[in-house]
Design a protein around this motif. Structure first.
Motif, PDB file in Angstrom:
ATOM      1  N   ARG A 100       0.832  -1.207   0.000  1.00 44.39           N
ATOM      2  CA  ARG A 100       0.000   0.000   0.000  1.00 44.39           C
ATOM      3  C   ARG A 100       0.866   1.257   0.000  1.00 44.39           C
ATOM      4  NH1 ARG A 100      -4.889   2.194   0.915  1.00 44.39           N
ATOM      5  NH2 ARG A 100      -4.967   4.154   2.089  1.00 44.39           N
ATOM      6  N   GLU A 101       1.929   1.229   0.775  1.00 46.33           N
ATOM      7  CA  GLU A 101       2.798   2.403   0.826  1.00 46.33           C
ATOM      8  C   GLU A 101       3.473   2.653  -0.518  1.00 46.33           C
ATOM      9  OE1 GLU A 101       5.562   1.893   3.948  1.00 46.33           O
ATOM     10  OE2 GLU A 101       4.069   2.018   5.566  1.00 46.33           O
ATOM     11  N   ALA A 102       3.834   1.557  -1.218  1.00 48.87           N
ATOM     12  CA  ALA A 102       4.528   1.703  -2.494  1.00 48.87           C
ATOM     13  C   ALA A 102       3.598   2.172  -3.603  1.00 48.87           C
ATOM     14  CB  ALA A 102       5.178   0.376  -2.891  1.00 48.87           C
ATOM     15  N   THR A 103       2.354   1.695  -3.577  1.00 46.47           N
ATOM     16  CA  THR A 103       1.424   2.037  -4.653  1.00 46.47           C
ATOM     17  C   THR A 103       0.550   3.241  -4.317  1.00 46.47           C
ATOM     18  OG1 THR A 103      -0.220   0.469  -3.782  1.00 46.47           O
ATOM     19  CG2 THR A 103       1.353  -0.353  -5.433  1.00 46.47           C
ATOM     20  N   GLY A 104       0.267   3.462  -3.022  1.00 46.73           N
ATOM     21  CA  GLY A 104      -0.595   4.564  -2.616  1.00 46.73           C
ATOM     22  C   GLY A 104      -2.016   4.393  -3.061  1.00 46.73           C
ATOM     23  N   ALA A 105      -2.448   3.144  -3.305  1.00 49.87           N
ATOM     24  CA  ALA A 105      -3.820   2.898  -3.772  1.00 49.87           C
ATOM     25  C   ALA A 105      -4.268   1.551  -3.247  1.00 49.87           C
ATOM     26  CB  ALA A 105      -3.882   2.944  -5.297  1.00 49.87           C
TER      27      ALA A 105
END
Length: 292
Positions: A100-105
């Protein structure tokens, strides 16, 4: 009655609050519990879980093995023989919080973002690794080791996205369209050269066989002529011995026989003529026949 009317909305609100605080995580999912956009809990085991209604929200992510097709890309091996490589990868979300932190979605949008980043990783590693070997290594059975190297290199980089790369496969390895004609012409020239070499070796072998056969014929004919001359010589010697023995047994009869043979050969029918003296020795026995 008034008490019941007052309690009923409260009961409804309590039940609604209880229902909204319960969520279910299936076997194919992982879930994050968010509070004001911050992760407060990670649910990876399937079953019931609880959250604070109206304050906390739940975001679901796919826990299954996912596939990603990499767009065809051109690579240049060590022998400068360009190839078009088509690959795909299998991966899964290993660390949902980091994902989640890497994609932000979340949801499909997060999968698509992570997929594009994974594409970039795979394309970079594929170019680097396939560019360090020859095209024959890529096209041979040894390319399984190359796929393993690409996967191992991608694992480390994909870990930063919260992903675990399980497998990388090269589906198709072809020459670019503009190189196919030149490659076909080169392969055809090589095959024609090999065919010419085979024909030349065959002609050389045929010449050796023919030379050996001619030599054998000469040797056989020579030996046969030698044997025939020996037999002819032995026969002539035997004939001469018989004639000599016969001549020695009765010299006068032998001379008479030879004269008759000469008469039969000389006095044959036809247009031949002989001019001899009447007292010639040739007619000696004819003269004897005229005597009384």
């Amino acid at each position: 009655m008034k008490k019941t009317t007052f309690l009923l909305p409260i009961v409804v609100l309590v039940i609604a609050g209880l229902l909204s605080s319960v969520f279910i995580v299936s076997e194919t999912q992982k879930a994050l519990v968010l509070q004001f956009g911050r992760v407060v809990a990670v649910k990876e085991e399937p079953g019931l879980a609880f959250k604070i209604p109206a304050i906390q929200t739940v975001v679901y992510y796919d826990d299954r093995i996912l596939s990603r097709d990499v767009d065809p890309l051109e690579v240049t091996p060590l022998d400068d023989r360009r190839l078009v490589v088509d690959a795909f990868a299998r991966y899964r979300i290993a660390d949902v919080n980091q994902f989640r932190e890497a994609t932000g979605a979340s949801g499909d949008q997060a999968i698509e973002i992570a997929g594009r980043r994974l594409d970039s990783i795979l394309r970079s590693e594929t170019r680097e690794i396939l560019g360090s070997v020859s095209s024959n290594d890529i096209l041979s059975s040894d390319r399984f080791a190359l796929m393993l190297r690409i996967r191992n290199a991608a694992i480390a980089e994909a870990r930063g996205l919260g992903l675990e790369v399980i497998d990388v496969r090269l589906k198709r390895t072809d020459l670019p369209e503009q190189n196919l004609a030149a490659t076909f012409a080169r392969m055809r020239a090589e095959r024609e050269r090999e065919a010419a070499d085979e024909v030349a070796r065959g002609e050389e072998a045929a010449q050796r066989v023919r030379a050996q056969a001619d030599r054998t014929v000469v040797e056989l004919v020579s030996e046969a002529n030698r044997q025939s001359e020996i037999v002819r010589g032995e026969a002539d010697a035997e004939r001469n011995a018989i004639f000599a023995e016969a001549y020695g047994a009765d010299t006068e009869f032998f001379e008479f026989y030879r004269s008759l043979t000469a008469y039969s050969r000389a006095l044959q029918g036809g247009n031949s003529s002989m001019v001899l003296s009447p007292d010639s020795e040739f007619f000696e026995y004819l003269k004897q026949a005229e005597r009384p």
